[in-house]
Design a protein around this motif. Structure first.
Motif, PDB file in Angstrom:
ATOM      1  N   SER A 318       0.848  -1.197   0.000  1.00 19.14           N
ATOM      2  CA  SER A 318       0.000   0.000   0.000  1.00 19.14           C
ATOM      3  C   SER A 318       0.876   1.237   0.000  1.00 19.14           C
ATOM      4  N   PHE A 319       0.341   2.335  -0.527  1.00 18.03           N
ATOM      5  CA  PHE A 319       1.116   3.564  -0.675  1.00 18.03           C
ATOM      6  C   PHE A 319       0.153   4.735  -0.796  1.00 18.03           C
ATOM      7  N   ASP A 320       0.513   5.841  -0.160  1.00 17.77           N
ATOM      8  CA  ASP A 320      -0.222   7.091  -0.335  1.00 17.77           C
ATOM      9  C   ASP A 320       0.445   7.879  -1.453  1.00 17.77           C
ATOM     10  N   PHE A 321      -0.369   8.531  -2.286  1.00 16.77           N
ATOM     11  CA  PHE A 321       0.180   9.366  -3.342  1.00 16.77           C
ATOM     12  C   PHE A 321      -0.653  10.632  -3.487  1.00 16.77           C
ATOM     13  N   LYS A 322      -0.002  11.700  -3.955  1.00 16.25           N
ATOM     14  CA  LYS A 322      -0.681  12.968  -4.170  1.00 16.25           C
ATOM     15  C   LYS A 322      -0.231  13.543  -5.506  1.00 16.25           C
ATOM     16  N   LEU A 323      -1.197  13.865  -6.350  1.00 19.59           N
ATOM     17  CA  LEU A 323      -0.933  14.404  -7.676  1.00 19.59           C
ATOM     18  C   LEU A 323      -0.989  15.918  -7.699  1.00 19.59           C
ATOM     19  N   THR A 324      -0.188  16.514  -8.550  1.00 19.38           N
ATOM     20  CA  THR A 324      -0.349  17.917  -8.913  1.00 19.38           C
ATOM     21  C   THR A 324      -1.161  17.963 -10.209  1.00 19.38           C
ATOM     22  N   PRO A 325      -1.753  19.111 -10.550  1.00 22.66           N
ATOM     23  CA  PRO A 325      -2.603  19.182 -11.748  1.00 22.66           C
ATOM     24  C   PRO A 325      -1.869  18.712 -13.008  1.00 22.66           C
ATOM     25  N   GLY A 326      -2.516  17.804 -13.750  1.00 29.50           N
ATOM     26  CA  GLY A 326      -1.988  17.304 -15.010  1.00 29.50           C
ATOM     27  C   GLY A 326      -0.885  16.280 -14.882  1.00 29.50           C
ATOM     28  N   ALA A 327      -0.636  15.753 -13.676  1.00 30.87           N
ATOM     29  CA  ALA A 327       0.522  14.895 -13.444  1.00 30.87           C
ATOM     30  C   ALA A 327       0.284  13.442 -13.834  1.00 30.87           C
ATOM     31  N   ASN A 328       1.406  12.749 -14.063  1.00 31.49           N
ATOM     32  CA  ASN A 328       1.432  11.340 -14.467  1.00 31.49           C
ATOM     33  C   ASN A 328       2.558  10.654 -13.711  1.00 31.49           C
ATOM     34  N   SER A 329       2.292   9.477 -13.168  1.00 32.75           N
ATOM     35  CA  SER A 329       3.306   8.630 -12.555  1.00 32.75           C
ATOM     36  C   SER A 329       2.738   7.220 -12.494  1.00 32.75           C
ATOM     37  N   GLY A 330       3.372   6.355 -11.728  1.00 33.32           N
ATOM     38  CA  GLY A 330       2.865   4.994 -11.585  1.00 33.32           C
ATOM     39  C   GLY A 330       3.700   4.219 -10.598  1.00 33.32           C
ATOM     40  N   VAL A 331       3.120   3.147 -10.090  1.00 31.51           N
ATOM     41  CA  VAL A 331       3.832   2.194  -9.252  1.00 31.51           C
ATOM     42  C   VAL A 331       3.883   0.884 -10.025  1.00 31.51           C
ATOM     43  N   LYS A 332       5.091   0.407 -10.313  1.00 25.69           N
ATOM     44  CA  LYS A 332       5.273  -0.843 -11.048  1.00 25.69           C
ATOM     45  C   LYS A 332       5.825  -1.921 -10.122  1.00 25.69           C
ATOM     46  N   ILE A 352      -1.045   6.065 -12.020  1.00 28.54           N
ATOM     47  CA  ILE A 352      -1.304   7.248 -11.199  1.00 28.54           C
ATOM     48  C   ILE A 352      -1.379   8.432 -12.147  1.00 28.54           C
ATOM     49  N   LEU A 353      -2.556   9.076 -12.247  1.00 25.07           N
ATOM     50  CA  LEU A 353      -2.785  10.046 -13.316  1.00 25.07           C
ATOM     51  C   LEU A 353      -3.877  11.037 -12.946  1.00 25.07           C
ATOM     52  N   ASP A 354      -3.706  12.267 -13.387  1.00 23.51           N
ATOM     53  CA  ASP A 354      -4.792  13.244 -13.386  1.00 23.51           C
ATOM     54  C   ASP A 354      -5.621  12.976 -14.641  1.00 23.51           C
ATOM     55  N   ASP A 355      -6.703  12.227 -14.488  1.00 30.10           N
ATOM     56  CA  ASP A 355      -7.503  11.813 -15.634  1.00 30.10           C
ATOM     57  C   ASP A 355      -8.105  12.988 -16.395  1.00 30.10           C
ATOM     58  N   ALA A 356      -8.388  14.061 -15.680  1.00 33.97           N
ATOM     59  CA  ALA A 356      -9.055  15.194 -16.319  1.00 33.97           C
ATOM     60  C   ALA A 356      -8.113  16.000 -17.207  1.00 33.97           C
ATOM     61  N   LEU A 357      -6.846  16.110 -16.803  1.00 35.72           N
ATOM     62  CA  LEU A 357      -5.954  17.032 -17.501  1.00 35.72           C
ATOM     63  C   LEU A 357      -4.836  16.363 -18.292  1.00 35.72           C
ATOM     64  N   HIS A 358      -4.503  15.122 -17.994  1.00 27.23           N
ATOM     65  CA  HIS A 358      -3.399  14.492 -18.726  1.00 27.23           C
ATOM     66  C   HIS A 358      -3.925  13.752 -19.955  1.00 27.23           C
TER      67      HIS A 358
END
Length: 468
Positions: A318-332, A352-358
């Motif tokens: 498990s992991f906590d994550f926080k996005l900034t607007p338009g951001a993209n990352s991931g856990v592999k 891990i993605l900002d679905d609205a802006l990316h």
């Protein structure tokens, strides 16, 4: 952190009970509900002495030794509130709700915002859910008027069968220290470690309703409480614990085999996916948070991906994550580094993605590159409720069982599942960007990876349990 000497067992008697806990109060031991104990009645069976109403306008009556809440149209959630506050306690009661299309709940260590509901007052705080609907999350923990779901019963599906429709159900709530634990009809249901609210009132909810449920009732009886010399019940190790305290493991999490992958202080245990040391740039560790720094939005063009030094087979991560607007990352995971790539290293990914802006959210097939999806392969459940706003902490969870079944969760909601190496999985791979990688996602073991996609994304509370 509070240490409670709690007896351990995988299961225990089905004596009908519910349990919950909250924050920073001392705890000692005494007799459980099976003994004489030091129980005090919160309801005298005759009138509403010791209680007051708050929030909406639903009526509360006394009938046949029960408190009866009457569902009332055109009013917000209503509550019957104790006239005193409680710190540590064990609470037991019985609840029956008419119908199966609404819900109720029991507030613990809660409060009132007097300005809410247009000056009528708004109750907020941890609530033990009573849910007769098809969802069946009775005994889950919801943060009323604040953070919403803390413990959906997707995290403990066995407990969804505990509730008995149109019957009185026995509830036990333990609120001891910063722990909240619940039982429904003797079945261990939810377990939350949360540092908010050391004290607060107890309340009985009548939920807001559509007009066609006007007049339906919810019944509460045999309401009793202990506040001294508390003896917590044993809780099975198999039930997942939600711990909202950043970068901390509770005593029970440690006893159950969980370890922190990020200690909140430095990069111990992590190295670059492209070398033997931690990246000299592109990553920042501060205030208990490890963050990818903003660069050009490209894959691994700044600090690059980071991986665990250790490799893992079956695990609960498990992991906590926080996005900034338009951001993209991931856990592999199951990252072997055998594949040579110019960009990010190869492995199955929790997107891990900002679905609205990316723009990546609109690529792939049927949304399989959106938040909490198995990237480019399986689309996550599109229910909007698990998705917290950009800039707010979310919790991801990946469970890989020894039989290769993989399940994704977002904020406690189950998002998808699949079996590594199955015929269905291989067909999905054959139609994806991974088709050229031999036996993609089927490695026996591999590293866990945090992706640098050139956007500012933060992580904390990264914890893992290896499964046998």
């Amino acid at each position: 952190m509070l240490n409670l000497k709690r007896p351990r067992s995988l299961f225990f008697s089905s004596c009908l009970i519910l349990g919950l806990s909250s924050v920073g109060i001392s705890c000692s031991t005494t007799k459980s509900s099976s003994g004489s104990g030091n129980w005090k009645d919160l309801f005298n069976g005759k009138d509403l002495s010791g209680w007051k109403t708050a929030g909406g306008n639903a009526k509360y009556l006394v009938e046949d030794n029960s408190i009866v809440g009457v569902m009332t149209k055109k009013t917000p959630n209503s509550f019957l509130v104790t006239d005193r506050e409680y710190g540590d306690f064990i609470l037991e009661l019985e609840v029956k709700l008419e119908g199966n299309s609404t819900n109720s709940g029991i507030q613990t260590r809660s409060h009132i915002d007097p300005k809410g509901n247009n000056g009528r007052g708004r109750v907020y705080g941890r609530q033990v859910e009573i849910d007769p609907t098809e969802r069946a999350w009775t005994g889950g923990i919801y943060d009323e008027g604040r953070r919403e779901w803390l413990y959906p019963l997707d995290l403990n599906p066995v407990a969804r069968n505990a509730y008995k429709a149109e019957e009185f159900n026995h509830v036990r709530i333990e609120a001891i220290g910063n722990e909240t634990r619940t039982w429904i009809n003797g079945v261990p249901t939810s377990y939350v470690v949360d540092s908010l609210d050391a004290t607060g009132f107890i309340a009985l909810q009548v939920h807001s309703i559509p007009d066609n449920l006007d007049g339906k009732k919810v019944y509460f009886k045999n309401i009793k409480i202990q506040t001294e010399n508390l003896k917590p019940k044993a809780f099975p190790k198999e039930v997942y614990i939600v711990n909202t305290n950043a970068n901390q493991l509770s005593r029970d999490e440690q006893a159950n085999g969980y370890k922190l992958l990020f200690n909140g202080k430095d990069h111990a245990g992590w190295i670059s996916a492209k070398g033997s040391k931690f990246p000299e740039k592109g990553w920042n560790i501060k205030d208990g948070i490890i963050s990818v720094q903003k660069s050009d939005g490209g894959e691994s063009t700044n600090g690059g991906d980071i991986i665990t030094e250790k490799q893992y087979k079956a695990f609960d991560l498990s992991f906590d994550f926080k996005l900034t607007p338009g951001a993209n990352s991931g856990v592999k995971y199951f990252v072997t580094l055998n594949e040579k790539t110019a960009g990010s290293s190869i492995g199955p990914e929790f997107q891990i993605l900002d679905d609205a802006l990316h723009p990546d959210a609109k690529l792939g097939k049927n949304g399989n590159r959106t938040l909490a999806s198995l990237y480019d392969l399986i689309t996550s459940d599109r229910n909007p409720r698990p998705r917290k706003p950009i800039g707010v902490w979310n919790r991801g969870r990946i469970v890989v069982e020894p039989n290769n079944k993989v399940t994704y969760y977002l904020n406690g909601f189950k998002m998808l599942e699949f079996v590594r190496g199955s015929e269905e999985f291989r067909k999905l791979v054959a139609g994806s960007k991974y088709k050229d990688w031999e036996r993609f996602g089927e490695a026996e073991q591999g590293h866990i990876l945090l992706q640098d996609h050139g956007d500012n994304v933060s992580f904390r509370s990264i914890k893992i349990k290896e499964l046998k």
